[in-house]
Write an enzyme that holds these catalytic residues in place. Structure first.
Site, PDB file in Angstrom:
ATOM      1  N   TRP A  50      22.499   8.443  37.279  1.00  0.00           N
ATOM      2  CA  TRP A  50      21.981   7.069  37.369  1.00  0.00           C
ATOM      3  C   TRP A  50      21.921   6.368  36.025  1.00  0.00           C
ATOM      4  CZ3 TRP A  50      18.078   7.435  34.034  1.00  0.00           C
ATOM      5  CH2 TRP A  50      17.419   8.655  33.911  1.00  0.00           C
ATOM      6  N   ASN A  51      22.087   7.094  34.928  1.00  0.00           N
ATOM      7  CA  ASN A  51      21.841   6.401  33.649  1.00  0.00           C
ATOM      8  C   ASN A  51      22.992   5.476  33.247  1.00  0.00           C
ATOM      9  OD1 ASN A  51      23.440   8.609  33.100  1.00  0.00           O
ATOM     10  ND2 ASN A  51      22.389   9.182  31.221  1.00  0.00           N
ATOM     11  N   PRO A  71      27.631   8.724  44.161  1.00  0.00           N
ATOM     12  CA  PRO A  71      26.794   8.256  43.044  1.00  0.00           C
ATOM     13  C   PRO A  71      25.354   8.740  43.197  1.00  0.00           C
ATOM     14  CG  PRO A  71      27.081   6.511  44.666  1.00  0.00           C
ATOM     15  CD  PRO A  71      27.882   7.689  45.163  1.00  0.00           C
ATOM     16  N   ALA A  72      24.575   8.637  42.127  1.00  0.00           N
ATOM     17  CA  ALA A  72      23.166   9.033  42.182  1.00  0.00           C
ATOM     18  C   ALA A  72      22.429   8.178  43.206  1.00  0.00           C
ATOM     19  CB  ALA A  72      22.524   8.860  40.804  1.00  0.00           C
ATOM     20  N   SER A  73      21.424   8.757  43.838  1.00  0.00           N
ATOM     21  CA  SER A  73      20.661   8.049  44.880  1.00  0.00           C
ATOM     22  C   SER A  73      19.999   6.794  44.326  1.00  0.00           C
ATOM     23  CB  SER A  73      19.542   8.941  45.417  1.00  0.00           C
ATOM     24  OG  SER A  73      20.063  10.133  45.869  1.00  0.00           O
ATOM     25  N   GLY A  84      25.755  15.033  34.740  1.00  0.00           N
ATOM     26  CA  GLY A  84      24.341  15.158  35.104  1.00  0.00           C
ATOM     27  C   GLY A  84      23.714  16.296  34.321  1.00  0.00           C
ATOM     28  N   SER A  85      22.659  16.849  34.885  1.00  0.00           N
ATOM     29  CA  SER A  85      21.907  17.868  34.151  1.00  0.00           C
ATOM     30  C   SER A  85      22.647  19.215  34.143  1.00  0.00           C
ATOM     31  CB  SER A  85      20.541  18.053  34.812  1.00  0.00           C
ATOM     32  OG  SER A  85      20.720  18.478  36.149  1.00  0.00           O
ATOM     33  N   GLU A  87      30.079  17.308  32.501  1.00  0.00           N
ATOM     34  CA  GLU A  87      29.464  16.577  31.386  1.00  0.00           C
ATOM     35  C   GLU A  87      27.967  16.726  31.575  1.00  0.00           C
ATOM     36  OE1 GLU A  87      31.055  15.284  28.955  1.00  0.00           O
ATOM     37  OE2 GLU A  87      33.095  15.198  29.715  1.00  0.00           O
ATOM     38  N   LEU A  88      27.360  17.621  30.802  1.00  0.00           N
ATOM     39  CA  LEU A  88      25.980  18.018  31.106  1.00  0.00           C
ATOM     40  C   LEU A  88      24.982  17.516  30.058  1.00  0.00           C
ATOM     41  CD1 LEU A  88      26.938  21.600  32.352  1.00  0.00           C
ATOM     42  CD2 LEU A  88      26.787  19.481  33.658  1.00  0.00           C
ATOM     43  N   CYS A  93      22.533  10.857  27.591  1.00  0.00           N
ATOM     44  CA  CYS A  93      22.847  12.225  27.158  1.00  0.00           C
ATOM     45  C   CYS A  93      23.138  12.264  25.664  1.00  0.00           C
ATOM     46  CB  CYS A  93      24.031  12.760  27.940  1.00  0.00           C
ATOM     47  SG  CYS A  93      25.438  11.657  27.868  1.00  0.00           S
ATOM     48  N   GLU A 151      15.555  18.505  26.340  1.00  0.00           N
ATOM     49  CA  GLU A 151      15.929  17.098  26.423  1.00  0.00           C
ATOM     50  C   GLU A 151      14.733  16.308  26.989  1.00  0.00           C
ATOM     51  OE1 GLU A 151      19.043  16.560  29.339  1.00  0.00           O
ATOM     52  OE2 GLU A 151      19.980  14.983  28.173  1.00  0.00           O
ATOM     53  N   GLU A 168      36.393  13.817  28.800  1.00  0.00           N
ATOM     54  CA  GLU A 168      36.705  12.591  29.536  1.00  0.00           C
ATOM     55  C   GLU A 168      37.072  11.507  28.541  1.00  0.00           C
ATOM     56  OE1 GLU A 168      33.254  11.854  32.013  1.00  0.00           O
ATOM     57  OE2 GLU A 168      34.204  12.980  33.620  1.00  0.00           O
TER      58      GLU A 168
HETATM   59  P1  NAP Z   1      20.921  15.298  37.852  1.00  0.00           P
HETATM   60  O1  NAP Z   1      19.576  15.475  38.409  1.00  0.00           O
HETATM   61  O2  NAP Z   1      21.710  16.485  37.492  1.00  0.00           O
HETATM   62  O3  NAP Z   1      21.705  14.366  38.887  1.00  0.00           O
HETATM   63  C1  NAP Z   1      23.053  14.001  38.679  1.00  0.00           C
HETATM   64  C2  NAP Z   1      23.736  13.850  40.023  1.00  0.00           C
HETATM   65  O4  NAP Z   1      23.739  15.101  40.703  1.00  0.00           O
HETATM   66  C3  NAP Z   1      23.048  12.872  40.966  1.00  0.00           C
HETATM   67  O5  NAP Z   1      24.034  12.209  41.696  1.00  0.00           O
HETATM   68  C4  NAP Z   1      22.225  13.783  41.838  1.00  0.00           C
HETATM   69  O6  NAP Z   1      21.910  13.240  43.100  1.00  0.00           O
HETATM   70  C5  NAP Z   1      23.159  14.940  42.000  1.00  0.00           C
HETATM   71  N1  NAP Z   1      22.497  16.180  42.404  1.00  0.00           N
HETATM   72  C6  NAP Z   1      21.205  16.539  42.242  1.00  0.00           C
HETATM   73  N2  NAP Z   1      20.994  17.777  42.766  1.00  0.00           N
HETATM   74  C7  NAP Z   1      22.183  18.188  43.266  1.00  0.00           C
HETATM   75  C8  NAP Z   1      22.613  19.375  43.933  1.00  0.00           C
HETATM   76  N3  NAP Z   1      21.782  20.402  44.177  1.00  0.00           N
HETATM   77  N4  NAP Z   1      23.904  19.460  44.298  1.00  0.00           N
HETATM   78  C9  NAP Z   1      24.756  18.449  44.039  1.00  0.00           C
HETATM   79  N5  NAP Z   1      24.413  17.301  43.428  1.00  0.00           N
HETATM   80  C10 NAP Z   1      23.137  17.184  43.038  1.00  0.00           C
HETATM   81  O7  NAP Z   1      20.893  14.440  36.512  1.00  0.00           O
HETATM   82  P2  NAP Z   1      20.215  13.038  36.280  1.00  0.00           P
HETATM   83  O8  NAP Z   1      18.756  13.220  36.125  1.00  0.00           O
HETATM   84  O9  NAP Z   1      20.697  12.042  37.278  1.00  0.00           O
HETATM   85  O10 NAP Z   1      20.895  12.630  34.904  1.00  0.00           O
HETATM   86  C11 NAP Z   1      20.380  13.049  33.708  1.00  0.00           C
HETATM   87  C12 NAP Z   1      21.146  14.213  33.132  1.00  0.00           C
HETATM   88  O11 NAP Z   1      22.528  13.878  33.047  1.00  0.00           O
HETATM   89  C13 NAP Z   1      20.715  14.527  31.729  1.00  0.00           C
HETATM   90  O12 NAP Z   1      20.631  15.915  31.547  1.00  0.00           O
HETATM   91  C14 NAP Z   1      21.830  13.950  30.880  1.00  0.00           C
HETATM   92  O13 NAP Z   1      21.936  14.540  29.611  1.00  0.00           O
HETATM   93  C15 NAP Z   1      23.013  14.172  31.742  1.00  0.00           C
HETATM   94  N6  NAP Z   1      24.104  13.265  31.399  1.00  0.00           N
HETATM   95  C16 NAP Z   1      25.193  13.796  30.773  1.00  0.00           C
HETATM   96  C17 NAP Z   1      26.234  12.981  30.391  1.00  0.00           C
HETATM   97  C18 NAP Z   1      27.429  13.559  29.715  1.00  0.00           C
HETATM   98  O14 NAP Z   1      28.461  12.880  29.686  1.00  0.00           O
HETATM   99  N7  NAP Z   1      27.367  14.758  29.192  1.00  0.00           N
HETATM  100  C19 NAP Z   1      26.184  11.601  30.652  1.00  0.00           C
HETATM  101  C20 NAP Z   1      25.066  11.092  31.314  1.00  0.00           C
HETATM  102  C21 NAP Z   1      24.034  11.950  31.686  1.00  0.00           C
HETATM  103  P3  NAP Z   1      20.491  12.537  43.380  1.00  0.00           P
HETATM  104  O15 NAP Z   1      20.542  11.266  42.633  1.00  0.00           O
HETATM  105  O16 NAP Z   1      20.431  12.330  44.836  1.00  0.00           O
HETATM  106  O17 NAP Z   1      19.440  13.478  42.860  1.00  0.00           O
END
Ligand code: NAP
Length: 499
Positions: free
Chosen positions: A171-172, A196-198, A248-249, A270-271, A304, A401, A478
């Site tokens: 979502w960010n 996409p994120a919820s 994501g995370s 990309e974590l 991130c 983080e 990417e």
């Molecule tokens: P997240 O909780 O990992 O969620 C990311 C995506 O994964 C969302 O679409 C989420 O859906 C989905 N998701 C959650 N649980 C899942 C599961 N069990 N199986 C499959 N998909 C699942 O991360 P976030 O809080 O949205 O984003 C923050 C994190 O992203 C931070 O750690 C940040 O550092 C990282 N990030 C990394 C980069 C990079 O390029 N390295 C860029 C941006 C962000 P829901 O929305 O429905 O939960």
């Protein structure tokens, strides 16, 4: 106070804020159709600045995901057989349409994500740039010929699309994390299904509206909304989906890696990050302070790439802290649609709770909050821009983080120590350093164990650069020409009997 914010952002409906109201879609898009799910499964989307519901999206699951996969499989052949320049022209039109509707897309993004409107406009520019970049890059997807080691044989290597791909995005950065993946996938000849994120589906669905207008064929680009586990579980289990790209995370990345192992998919991850920022005694103090503010507080610290640990060398420590504190105290907090605002709300209550927990833990172990440190008086998910000093490595904030507007300052004495402390983490996404000594700049940039290093600048991303991390910050890159590699497979052909 949230009522006050609601008054600032106004009582207008989403449609009334847009010059193209049809960009606001409350249906998912798959197999070339807008699809609604059962009413009782609809997912509400809220404006984080007010807590008000701005709309709903369908709660789709496995059957619709299977349908999107089948449509993508059908679309794959014709799409990959288009000339690269034909795919490039469609991608270019898609990017141009994003720019033509930048204001609407930015308003939608700020409404669902909360970031200041100028940051949203910047993200639309950034997101559109990937579509143009990858379209152009696909025209140069060259292969190799190999001087044969076998008599009478001719050898060549071509790069073929991997097939049907899927993306799960955070979502960010609700637009850019999609186009950074879809631009590369579509350019290489692969259809993509995006989940996409919820919290931020509307930016993704607006992209689908524009994709159709640009001429992206049915089944080549789909956006599925609904519970992450059901959709991601179906995507990872399918043998038809040949690649998953996730941003994501690290925690969710591990789950998707494990699920993808069953069908031996290609993966890009990309974590999470935990970026260090090193300000050396010989840095330009003013530039270092401005860089630290930008690298910490953009996207309300929910990035991130956000600096999570500021290491400041003894000689400039006190002067840096004084100037940094003044700059942070001057940041204006409020709803992102107010153009004078520097910092919007956080995405969720749990994000606020994490900031509070990191601050409380640091204060209990001897840190000082010299700016902020608490929930903002606006209420809701607003948090004060915060500066903590006397932070040490036994505190949670130095190890995890934060993903919020809390800047912890740690002190260091010499270069080797600063580098060792900066590297002492499982993460390896981005690092920043400020110094005017050329030899030090070279030593430090080589010694930092990160996928990306910004020296004397907080800004280094863009379509031409390889974005990605090492260690537990991810796999793959990417953007840049390397970003296309992740969506192609090498095919080697040996023709014998050529005498
Ligand atoms: P997240 O909780 O990992 O969620 C990311 C995506 O994964 C969302 O679409 C989420 O859906 C989905 N998701 C959650 N649980 C899942 C599961 N069990 N199986 C499959 N998909 C699942 O991360 P976030 O809080 O949205 O984003 C923050 C994190 O992203 C931070 O750690 C940040 O550092 C990282 N990030 C990394 C980069 C990079 O390029 N390295 C860029 C941006 C962000 P829901 O929305 O429905 O939960």
């Amino acid at each position: 106070m949230l009522a006050e914010v609601a008054r600032t952002t106004g009582p207008l409906s989403v449609e009334n804020r847009l010059s193209r109201p049809d960009l606001f879609r409350q249906s998912a898009f798959l197999a070339g159709e807008w699809v609604d799910g059962p009413k009782d499964a609809a997912v509400a989307v809220t404006d984080p600045a007010t807590g008000a519901t701005i709309g709903h999206v369908p709660g789709l699951g496995a059957p619709e995901t299977e349908r999107a996969i089948a449509a993508a499989a059908e679309a794959y052949g014709p799409w990959r057989r288009l000339l690269a320049k034909e795919r490039a022209a469609i991608l270019r039109r898609w990017g141009d349409l994003m720019l033509a509707h930048k204001e609407d897309l930015a308003v939608l993004m700020t409404l669902e994500q909360g970031k200041p409107i100028d940051e949203s406009r910047g993200e639309i520019d950034y997101a559109a740039s990937f579509l143009e970049w990858f379209g152009e890059e696909a025209k140069r997807l060259y292969g190799d010929t190999i001087p044969s080691h076998l008599s009478g044989s001719r050898m060549s290597v071509t790069r073929e699309p991997v097939g049907v791909t899927a993306a799960i995005t955070p979502w960010n950065f609700p637009s850019a994390m999609i186009t950074r993946k879809a631009g590369a996938a579509l350019a290489a000849g692969c259809p993509m299904i995006v989940r996409p994120a919820s919290e931020t589906p509307f930016s993704a669905l607006a992209l689908a509206v524009l994709a159709v207008e640009a001429g992206v064929p049915e089944g080549v680009f789909s956006v599925l909304t609904g519970p992450a586990r059901a959709i991601a579980g179906t995507l990872t289990a399918s043998p038809v989906v040949r690649k998953i790209s996730f941003t994501g995370s690290t925690e969710v990345g591990r789950i998707l890696l494990a699920q993808s192992a069953e069908t031996v998919k290609k993966v890009s991850m990309e974590l999470g990050g935990h970026a260090p920022f090193l300000a050396f005694d010989d840095s330009d103090l003013e530039a270092a302070v401005a860089g630290a503010v930008a690298a910490k507080f953009a996207t309300t610290g929910q990035d991130c790439l956000a600096v999570n640990r500021l290491y400041v060398q003894d000689g400039i420590h006190d002067a840096f802290v004084a100037r940094f504190a003044d700059a942070v105290a001057a940041l204006k907090v409020g709803p992102g649609l107010d153009p004078s605002v520097d910092q919007g709300p956080l995405m969720s209550e749990s994000a606020v709770a994490k900031c509070e927990a990191h601050v409380a833990d640091a204060l209990a172990k001897g840190a000082k909050a010299i700016v902020g440190g608490k929930r903002h008086e606006l209420g809701g998910t607003f948090f004060q821009p915060t500066v903590l000093t006397a932070v040490t490595e036994d505190m949670a904030i130095a190890n995890e983080e934060t993903f919020g507007p809390v800047a912890p300052i740690l002190r260091f004495t010499d270069e080797a120590e600063g580098i060792a402390r900066a590297n002492d983490t499982v993460y390896g996404l981005a690092a920043y350093a400020y110094s005017r000594d050329v030899a030090r700049v070279l030593r430090v940039s080589e010694a930092l164990e990160y996928g990306m290093v910004g020296i004397n600048t907080p800004k280094f991303t863009g379509a031409p650069i390889p974005f990605g991390g090492v260690k537990q910050s991810g796999l793959g890159r990417e953007g840049s020409r390397h970003g296309l590699d992740d969506y192609t497979e090498l095919k080697y052909v040996c023709i014998g009997g050529v005498n």
